[in-house]
Design a protein around this motif. Structure first.
Motif, mmCIF file in Angstrom:
data_model
loop_
_atom_site.group_PDB
_atom_site.id
_atom_site.type_symbol
_atom_site.label_atom_id
_atom_site.label_comp_id
_atom_site.label_asym_id
_atom_site.label_seq_id
_atom_site.Cartn_x
_atom_site.Cartn_y
_atom_site.Cartn_z
ATOM 1 N N THR A 205 -7.260 0.444 -0.060
ATOM 2 C CA THR A 205 -8.288 1.467 -0.192
ATOM 3 C C THR A 205 -9.164 1.093 -1.374
ATOM 4 O OG1 THR A 205 -6.865 2.815 -1.581
ATOM 5 C CG2 THR A 205 -6.861 3.318 0.766
ATOM 6 N N ASN B 164 1.007 4.186 -2.869
ATOM 7 C CA ASN B 164 0.812 5.605 -2.576
ATOM 8 C C ASN B 164 2.010 6.432 -3.024
ATOM 9 O OD1 ASN B 164 -1.720 5.179 -1.474
ATOM 10 N ND2 ASN B 164 -0.939 4.951 0.600
ATOM 11 N N SER C 15 2.011 6.828 -6.725
ATOM 12 C CA SER C 15 0.743 7.354 -7.266
ATOM 13 C C SER C 15 0.042 6.330 -8.156
ATOM 14 C CB SER C 15 0.989 8.651 -8.054
ATOM 15 O OG SER C 15 1.541 9.630 -7.224
ATOM 16 N N THR D 86 -12.133 7.701 -2.723
ATOM 17 C CA THR D 86 -11.617 6.449 -2.172
ATOM 18 C C THR D 86 -12.027 6.365 -0.709
ATOM 19 O OG1 THR D 86 -9.529 7.487 -1.553
ATOM 20 C CG2 THR D 86 -9.612 6.410 -3.708
ATOM 21 N N ASN E 1 -10.965 4.055 2.876
ATOM 22 C CA ASN E 1 -10.041 3.070 3.427
ATOM 23 C C ASN E 1 -10.735 2.269 4.525
ATOM 24 O OD1 ASN E 1 -9.736 4.450 5.950
ATOM 25 N ND2 ASN E 1 -8.288 5.837 4.996
ATOM 26 N N THR F 206 -2.055 2.110 -7.827
ATOM 27 C CA THR F 206 -2.924 1.292 -6.988
ATOM 28 C C THR F 206 -2.273 -0.042 -6.671
ATOM 29 O OG1 THR F 206 -3.995 0.252 -8.885
ATOM 30 C CG2 THR F 206 -4.977 2.316 -8.034
ATOM 31 N N VAL G 175 0.843 -1.200 0.000
ATOM 32 C CA VAL G 175 0.000 0.000 0.000
ATOM 33 C C VAL G 175 0.877 1.249 0.000
ATOM 34 C CG1 VAL G 175 -1.732 1.289 1.297
ATOM 35 C CG2 VAL G 175 -1.901 -1.197 1.146
ATOM 36 N N GLU G 176 1.933 1.254 0.812
ATOM 37 C CA GLU G 176 2.836 2.408 0.869
ATOM 38 C C GLU G 176 3.534 2.620 -0.480
ATOM 39 O OE1 GLU G 176 5.436 2.585 4.322
ATOM 40 O OE2 GLU G 176 3.961 1.420 5.465
#
Length: 184
Positions: free
Chosen positions: A80, A55, A58, A91, A93, A60, A51-52
């Motif tokens: 998310t 992010n 930019s 979005t 989470n 998914t 996930v990090e």
């Protein structure tokens, strides 16, 4: 599968013009060697780090994991979710989903209380944003705006710094003289 995610990370990183060192810093790694090992498939990534990575790049998690559309039904709780409700994209989470579940479990009094607090906090944050915009405007606008200049031309709106004397009778001529004097 982990070698595949490494390739996807490298492709996305290069596509956005980010160096391995920049990505390492963004993710809290000490140096770029960890990123290099992940990209070449030597090191694995824990699920929460995916996930990090998404992010920071930019993108998914499904893109990095190379999931097909049918795989999207098996999204894990750390992911998310992209939603489109009534034409609005956003979005959500897992913690927000938990808030919704808790809200729905409340009785009407509890729901009213939460709604009241949300309204107050939203108003508070909006007021802070307005104040910040005013401060920025004051810093960037050296002269009064046209509206402010118009108000300054209306003497009945300008506060007076002195108080009228009470120890003598002020005539109309005296007031006219003072007004003419201060208008110049």
């Amino acid at each position: 599968m982990m070698a595949n995610i490494g390739k996807r990370i490298k492709e996305k990183r290069e596509a956005i013009g980010m160096t391995q060192e920049e990505l390492a810093i963004a993710l809290g790694y000490k140096n770029k060697s960890t990123i290099a090992k992940i990209e070449n498939g030597t090191n694995d990534i824990v699920q929460s780090k995916v996930v990090e990575f998404a992010n920071a790049l930019s993108t998914t998690v499904p893109y990095l994991m190379s999931w097909d559309e049918e795989d999207l039904t098996q999204i894990t709780p750390v992911e998310t979710f992209g939603l489109n409700i009534l034409g609005t994209d956003f979005t959500i989470n897992p913690s927000e989903i938990e808030h919704i579940k808790k809200y729905r479990s409340l009785d009407s009094f509890g729901q009213e209380t939460v709604s009241y607090l949300l309204d107050r906090e939203t108003t508070r944050v909006q007021e802070i944003a307005k104040q910040e915009k005013r401060i920025i405007k004051l810093k960037t606008e050296p002269h009064p705006s046209e509206k402010e200049q118009t108000l300054l031309k209306k003497p009945h709106l300008i506060p007076r710094a002195s108080h009228e004397r009470t120890d003598l009778n002020v005539t109309k001529e005296m007031k006219d003289y003072d007004d003419a004097f201060f208008d110049e």
